[in-house]
Design a protein around this motif. Structure first.
Motif, PDB file in Angstrom:
ATOM      1  N   TYR A  32       8.147  -0.563  -2.671  1.00 34.47           N
ATOM      2  CA  TYR A  32       9.105  -1.204  -1.753  1.00 34.47           C
ATOM      3  C   TYR A  32       8.686  -0.939  -0.314  1.00 34.47           C
ATOM      4  O   TYR A  32       8.443   0.209   0.076  1.00 34.47           O
ATOM      5  CB  TYR A  32      10.496  -0.621  -2.023  1.00 34.47           C
ATOM      6  CG  TYR A  32      11.615  -1.206  -1.202  1.00 34.47           C
ATOM      7  CD1 TYR A  32      11.815  -2.582  -1.117  1.00 34.47           C
ATOM      8  CD2 TYR A  32      12.501  -0.376  -0.522  1.00 34.47           C
ATOM      9  CE1 TYR A  32      12.860  -3.107  -0.376  1.00 34.47           C
ATOM     10  CE2 TYR A  32      13.552  -0.887   0.219  1.00 34.47           C
ATOM     11  CZ  TYR A  32      13.721  -2.263   0.294  1.00 34.47           C
ATOM     12  OH  TYR A  32      14.762  -2.782   1.019  1.00 34.47           O
ATOM     13  N   ASP A  33       8.580  -2.029   0.467  1.00 34.55           N
ATOM     14  CA  ASP A  33       8.154  -1.886   1.862  1.00 34.55           C
ATOM     15  C   ASP A  33       9.322  -1.979   2.845  1.00 34.55           C
ATOM     16  O   ASP A  33       9.130  -2.127   4.055  1.00 34.55           O
ATOM     17  CB  ASP A  33       7.091  -2.932   2.212  1.00 34.55           C
ATOM     18  CG  ASP A  33       7.640  -4.371   2.192  1.00 34.55           C
ATOM     19  OD1 ASP A  33       8.845  -4.546   1.881  1.00 34.55           O
ATOM     20  OD2 ASP A  33       6.867  -5.291   2.496  1.00 34.55           O
ATOM     21  N   GLY A  34      10.535  -1.897   2.342  1.00 37.28           N
ATOM     22  CA  GLY A  34      11.711  -2.015   3.177  1.00 37.28           C
ATOM     23  C   GLY A  34      12.320  -3.395   3.156  1.00 37.28           C
ATOM     24  O   GLY A  34      13.473  -3.581   3.548  1.00 37.28           O
ATOM     25  N   LYS A  35      11.560  -4.374   2.682  1.00 31.95           N
ATOM     26  CA  LYS A  35      12.057  -5.752   2.604  1.00 31.95           C
ATOM     27  C   LYS A  35      11.826  -6.339   1.219  1.00 31.95           C
ATOM     28  O   LYS A  35      12.721  -6.962   0.654  1.00 31.95           O
ATOM     29  CB  LYS A  35      11.373  -6.620   3.663  1.00 31.95           C
ATOM     30  CG  LYS A  35      11.878  -8.059   3.680  1.00 31.95           C
ATOM     31  CD  LYS A  35      11.176  -8.904   4.744  1.00 31.95           C
ATOM     32  CE  LYS A  35      11.613  -8.497   6.145  1.00 31.95           C
ATOM     33  NZ  LYS A  35      11.061  -9.446   7.171  1.00 31.95           N
ATOM     34  N   LEU A  62       0.607   5.297  -5.136  1.00 33.75           N
ATOM     35  CA  LEU A  62       0.008   4.001  -5.444  1.00 33.75           C
ATOM     36  C   LEU A  62       0.809   2.955  -4.679  1.00 33.75           C
ATOM     37  O   LEU A  62       1.940   2.640  -5.035  1.00 33.75           O
ATOM     38  CB  LEU A  62       0.059   3.726  -6.942  1.00 33.75           C
ATOM     39  CG  LEU A  62      -0.602   4.781  -7.844  1.00 33.75           C
ATOM     40  CD1 LEU A  62      -0.373   4.438  -9.313  1.00 33.75           C
ATOM     41  CD2 LEU A  62      -2.094   4.882  -7.547  1.00 33.75           C
ATOM     42  N   VAL A  63       0.239   2.438  -3.583  1.00 38.73           N
ATOM     43  CA  VAL A  63       0.968   1.539  -2.690  1.00 38.73           C
ATOM     44  C   VAL A  63       0.827   0.107  -3.197  1.00 38.73           C
ATOM     45  O   VAL A  63      -0.250  -0.489  -3.140  1.00 38.73           O
ATOM     46  CB  VAL A  63       0.454   1.677  -1.240  1.00 38.73           C
ATOM     47  CG1 VAL A  63       1.280   0.776  -0.319  1.00 38.73           C
ATOM     48  CG2 VAL A  63       0.554   3.138  -0.772  1.00 38.73           C
ATOM     49  N   SER A  64       1.936  -0.452  -3.667  1.00 38.05           N
ATOM     50  CA  SER A  64       1.935  -1.796  -4.255  1.00 38.05           C
ATOM     51  C   SER A  64       1.849  -2.864  -3.152  1.00 38.05           C
ATOM     52  O   SER A  64       2.244  -2.607  -2.011  1.00 38.05           O
ATOM     53  CB  SER A  64       3.216  -1.997  -5.052  1.00 38.05           C
ATOM     54  OG  SER A  64       3.410  -0.935  -5.958  1.00 38.05           O
ATOM     55  N   PRO A  65       1.349  -4.073  -3.500  1.00 37.79           N
ATOM     56  CA  PRO A  65       0.793  -4.475  -4.795  1.00 37.79           C
ATOM     57  C   PRO A  65      -0.629  -3.953  -4.960  1.00 37.79           C
ATOM     58  O   PRO A  65      -1.411  -3.990  -4.001  1.00 37.79           O
ATOM     59  CB  PRO A  65       0.820  -6.008  -4.725  1.00 37.79           C
ATOM     60  CG  PRO A  65       0.680  -6.301  -3.257  1.00 37.79           C
ATOM     61  CD  PRO A  65       1.384  -5.199  -2.540  1.00 37.79           C
ATOM     62  N   ILE A  66      -0.947  -3.495  -6.143  1.00 39.63           N
ATOM     63  CA  ILE A  66      -2.262  -2.891  -6.363  1.00 39.63           C
ATOM     64  C   ILE A  66      -2.604  -2.942  -7.839  1.00 39.63           C
ATOM     65  O   ILE A  66      -1.710  -2.984  -8.694  1.00 39.63           O
ATOM     66  CB  ILE A  66      -2.269  -1.431  -5.839  1.00 39.63           C
ATOM     67  CG1 ILE A  66      -3.696  -0.931  -5.665  1.00 39.63           C
ATOM     68  CG2 ILE A  66      -1.476  -0.507  -6.758  1.00 39.63           C
ATOM     69  CD1 ILE A  66      -3.776   0.380  -4.921  1.00 39.63           C
ATOM     70  N   THR A  67      -3.902  -2.958  -8.136  1.00 41.18           N
ATOM     71  CA  THR A  67      -4.389  -2.930  -9.514  1.00 41.18           C
ATOM     72  C   THR A  67      -5.323  -1.738  -9.692  1.00 41.18           C
ATOM     73  O   THR A  67      -6.247  -1.547  -8.900  1.00 41.18           O
ATOM     74  CB  THR A  67      -5.138  -4.223  -9.860  1.00 41.18           C
ATOM     75  OG1 THR A  67      -4.238  -5.333  -9.733  1.00 41.18           O
ATOM     76  CG2 THR A  67      -5.680  -4.175 -11.280  1.00 41.18           C
ATOM     77  N   ILE A  68      -5.072  -0.969 -10.724  1.00 38.69           N
ATOM     78  CA  ILE A  68      -5.937   0.150 -11.109  1.00 38.69           C
ATOM     79  C   ILE A  68      -6.549  -0.239 -12.446  1.00 38.69           C
ATOM     80  O   ILE A  68      -5.852  -0.335 -13.444  1.00 38.69           O
ATOM     81  CB  ILE A  68      -5.143   1.464 -11.241  1.00 38.69           C
ATOM     82  CG1 ILE A  68      -4.197   1.679 -10.041  1.00 38.69           C
ATOM     83  CG2 ILE A  68      -6.078   2.639 -11.448  1.00 38.69           C
ATOM     84  CD1 ILE A  68      -4.891   1.816  -8.716  1.00 38.69           C
ATOM     85  N   ASN A  69      -7.852  -0.468 -12.466  1.00 37.06           N
ATOM     86  CA  ASN A  69      -8.491  -1.012 -13.661  1.00 37.06           C
ATOM     87  C   ASN A  69      -8.791   0.055 -14.706  1.00 37.06           C
ATOM     88  O   ASN A  69      -8.678   1.261 -14.454  1.00 37.06           O
ATOM     89  CB  ASN A  69      -9.765  -1.759 -13.257  1.00 37.06           C
ATOM     90  CG  ASN A  69      -9.442  -3.073 -12.558  1.00 37.06           C
ATOM     91  OD1 ASN A  69      -8.983  -4.028 -13.181  1.00 37.06           O
ATOM     92  ND2 ASN A  69      -9.653  -3.121 -11.241  1.00 37.06           N
ATOM     93  N   ASN A  70      -9.200  -0.411 -15.903  1.00 32.49           N
ATOM     94  CA  ASN A  70      -9.399   0.462 -17.057  1.00 32.49           C
ATOM     95  C   ASN A  70     -10.362   1.604 -16.749  1.00 32.49           C
ATOM     96  O   ASN A  70     -11.319   1.460 -15.977  1.00 32.49           O
ATOM     97  CB  ASN A  70      -9.966  -0.331 -18.241  1.00 32.49           C
ATOM     98  CG  ASN A  70      -8.988  -1.375 -18.766  1.00 32.49           C
ATOM     99  OD1 ASN A  70      -7.791  -1.313 -18.491  1.00 32.49           O
ATOM    100  ND2 ASN A  70      -9.508  -2.332 -19.524  1.00 32.49           N
TER     101      ASN A  70
END
Length: 456
Positions: free
Chosen positions: A386-389, A408-416
Motif C-alpha cells: 500500500y502506497d497510501g492511495k 518487498l515493495v509492491s508491485p513486484i515479482t520474485i521468480n522461482n
C-alpha cells in the motif's frame, strides 16, 4: 394435504431495548426468525408468509433469501389482528396453516411435523401447541374436556381457583384448517381492555360452532419465546447445547462443551478435537482430524483435514490439508492457504494465496500476494502492498527463500528458486536463480566510540 405457515414477526420488542427488530436478534449466529423459517422448511412446509411491522425493511433484508412472502401489519393490534393481515395470503388455499412466532427459535422440525400430523389425523379444526410446566404463573391455561379435546384457553388473570391449578399452558403456536380460521377471523372482536384482537379467541369461536379442537404438549424449552436480553441468553444456551451435542454425536470431541461456541450452520468432520474457548461462526466447514487448541475464532471459512490451529483468527478464508496455524496468527478475508503450510506466531495474511509446503513462521505480513510452493519467509518480512492511495500485488514463485527483515515493495515479482538477503528492501524484479541484495554495505569505523566519548 397442502400445508403452509404464517410467522408472526411484527412486534417491536420494547424489552429488548434495541434498534434491531426483535426477531432479527441472533441465536448461535442466526437470526431467530431464520431459525423458525428453516425449521418449517425442514418439516416440508415451503409456503411461508411473514407478518412484518416494526422494522419491516430490515426484516425483509434478512429473510428475502429464504423465498418467503410478506404481509404488513401497520399497527400492532394483537395476534389475531396479525393473522388477519395475512388473509390475502390464505384466501383461496385449502388445507392446513401452521402459525408460529418469529421470536421462538427453539421449536424443532420433529415438533412441527408432529403438530401437523396430529392435527390432520384427529380431524381437528384447530390445534394448540402446549407445554406442561411446574410453575405456570402468568401463562394462559389450556382447559380440556373430559375426552381430551380443548374446551377453552383462559388467561391467568381470568382463571378460577380450579383453573389456576392447571399446569398446561398455551405456547402461542397453532395449526388450523384454513377455511375454519378465515371464517373465525371475521368474527374476532377487540372489545377488551387492551382494544386488541386475540388469536386465542379463535379457539372459543370454533368451540361455539361445535368444532373439534386439540392440544399437543411439547417440552417447555421448545416453546420459549424471547422478550428480553436475559431470555435471549437463556435460549442461546439451550441452542448451543443442542448444537454441541449434535457434533459430539457425529464424532467430534469437545473438551469443554460449555465453553465452546459453534454457530448453527457450522459443519465439522469426525475425529476433530476442539478445546475450550473456540468461537466457530457462520458457514464454516471444518473437516476431519483437525485440532483446535484453545481460544481461536474461525468465521465463514473452510478448514481442510488434518489442520492444527492455535489461538488464531481465520476469517472468510480456506486452509489446506495438514497445515498448522498459530499461535496468534491472523488470516484475513479472501486468503487461500495451501497444504502442509506453516503459518506461525504473529503472522498476518491478507487476501493472499500461499502455496503448498511454504513456511511463514513468525512476525510477517503478507498482503495482496500470490506465493508459490516450498517458499520460506524469514522473521520480520513485510509485503509493502500500500502506497497510501492504492494497493498493489506481489507475485512470488516456487522455492523462494526470503531472509529476515525483508521489505518487498509492491508491485513486484520474485521468480522461482531465488534468494533474498536478510535486511533487503526489494523494489525491482528478482530473476530466477538469483540472489538479491538491497542494503547498504557495512562500514566499521575503528575507535569511533572512544572518540565521541559515548563510553563514559
Amino acid at each position: 394435504m397442502y400445508s403452509c405457515a404464517v410467522v408472526l414477526a411484527a412486534g417491536e420488542g420494547k424489552r429488548m431495548k434495541s434498534t434491531t427488530p426483535k426477531v432479527l436478534h441472533k441465536v448461535c449466529g442466526k437470526e431467530m426468525i431464520n431459525h423458525v423459517i428453516d425449521t418449517l422448511r425442514e418439516a416440508d412446509i415451503n409456503d411461508v408468509n411473514i407478518i412484518i411491522g416494526n422494522g419491516s425493511e430490515k426484516v425483509k433484508e434478512n429473510t428475502i433469501s429464504k423465498n418467503v412472502s410478506y404481509s404488513l401489519q401497520e399497527k400492532q393490534l394483537g395476534t389475531g389482528h396479525a393473522v388477519k393481515c395475512a388473509k390475502n395470503f390464505l384466501e383461496g388455499k385449502k388445507g392446513i396453516v401452521a402459525i408460529f412466532t418469529g421470536d421462538a427459535p427453539l421449536v424443532t422440525t420433529e415438533t412441527v411435523s408432529k403438530l401437523v400430523s396430529f392435527h390432520q389425523v384427529n380431524g381437528f379444526k384447530g390445534t394448540i401447541l402446549t407445554s406442561i410446566v411446574e410453575t405456570p404463573y402468568g401463562y394462559g391455561r389450556v382447559i380440556r374436556e373430559k375426552n381430551g379435546e380443548v374446551k377453552k384457553i383462559v388467561e391467568h388473570k381470568d382463571c378460577s381457583e380450579e383453573e389456576l391449578e392447571v399446569n398446561e399452558i398455551n405456547a402461542g403456536m397453532y395449526c388450523f384448517d384454513i377455511d375454519a380460521l378465515l371464517s373465525s377471523l371475521d368474527n374476532l372482536s377487540n372489545s377488551n381492555a387492551q382494544g386488541e384482537y386475540y388469536l386465542t379467541d379463535v379457539i372459543e369461536i370454533l368451540k361455539i360452532k361445535g368444532e373439534k379442537l386439540g392440544a399437543m404438549p411439547v417440552p417447555f424449552e421448545e416453546t420459549m419465546g424471547v422478550n428480553s436480553r436475559v431470555q435471549l441468553a437463556e435460549v442461546e444456551d439451550i441452542m448451543r447445547r443442542r448444537i454441541n451435542n449434535k457434533h459430539m454425536e457425529n464424532g467430534v470431541t469437545l473438551i469443554d462443551p460449555k465453553n465452546t461456541y459453534i454457530d448453527a450452520e457450522v459443519i465439522i468432520g469426525n475425529d476433530t478435537i476442539i478445546y475450550p474457548g473456540n468461537v466457530i461462526g457462520g458457514k464454516t466447514i471444518i473437516k476431519k482430524n483437525c485440532v483446535l487448541y484453545p481460544n481461536s475464532r474461525i468465521q465463514d471459512s473452510t478448514i481442510e483435514s488434518g489442520v492444527t490451529i492455535q489461538s488464531s483468527v481465520i476469517l472468510e478464508s480456506c486452509v489446506g490439508n495438514n497445515t498448522t496455524v498459530g499461535p496468534f496468527a491472523y488470516i484475513r478475508p479472501d486468503s487461500v492457504i495451501g497444504k502442509s503450510v506453516r503459518i506461525g506466531d504473529f503472522v498476518e495474511i491478507k487476501k493472499s494465496t500461499i502455496g503448498d509446503h511454504t513456511k511463514v513462521s513468525h512476525l510477517t505480513y503478507i498482503g495482496d500476494a500470490e506465493v508459490g510452493e516450498n517458499c520460506n519467509f524469514g522473521c520480520g518480512t513485510v509485503v509493502v502492498n500500500y502506497d497510501g492511495k492504492n494497493k498493489y500485488k506481489t507475485i512470488i514463485g516456487d522455492n523462494v527463500f526470503i531472509g529476515c527483515n525483508t521489505n518487498l515493495v509492491s508491485p513486484i515479482t520474485i521468480n522461482n528458486n531465488s534468494y533474498i538477503a536478510a535486511g533487503s528492501t526489494i523494489t525491482e524484479e528478482v530473476p530466477e536463480d538469483a540472489l538479491a541484495i538491497a542494503r547498504a554495505r557495512q562500514t566499521n569505523k575503528e575507535g569511533w566510540v572512544t572518540k565521541k566519548a559515548f563510553n563514559k
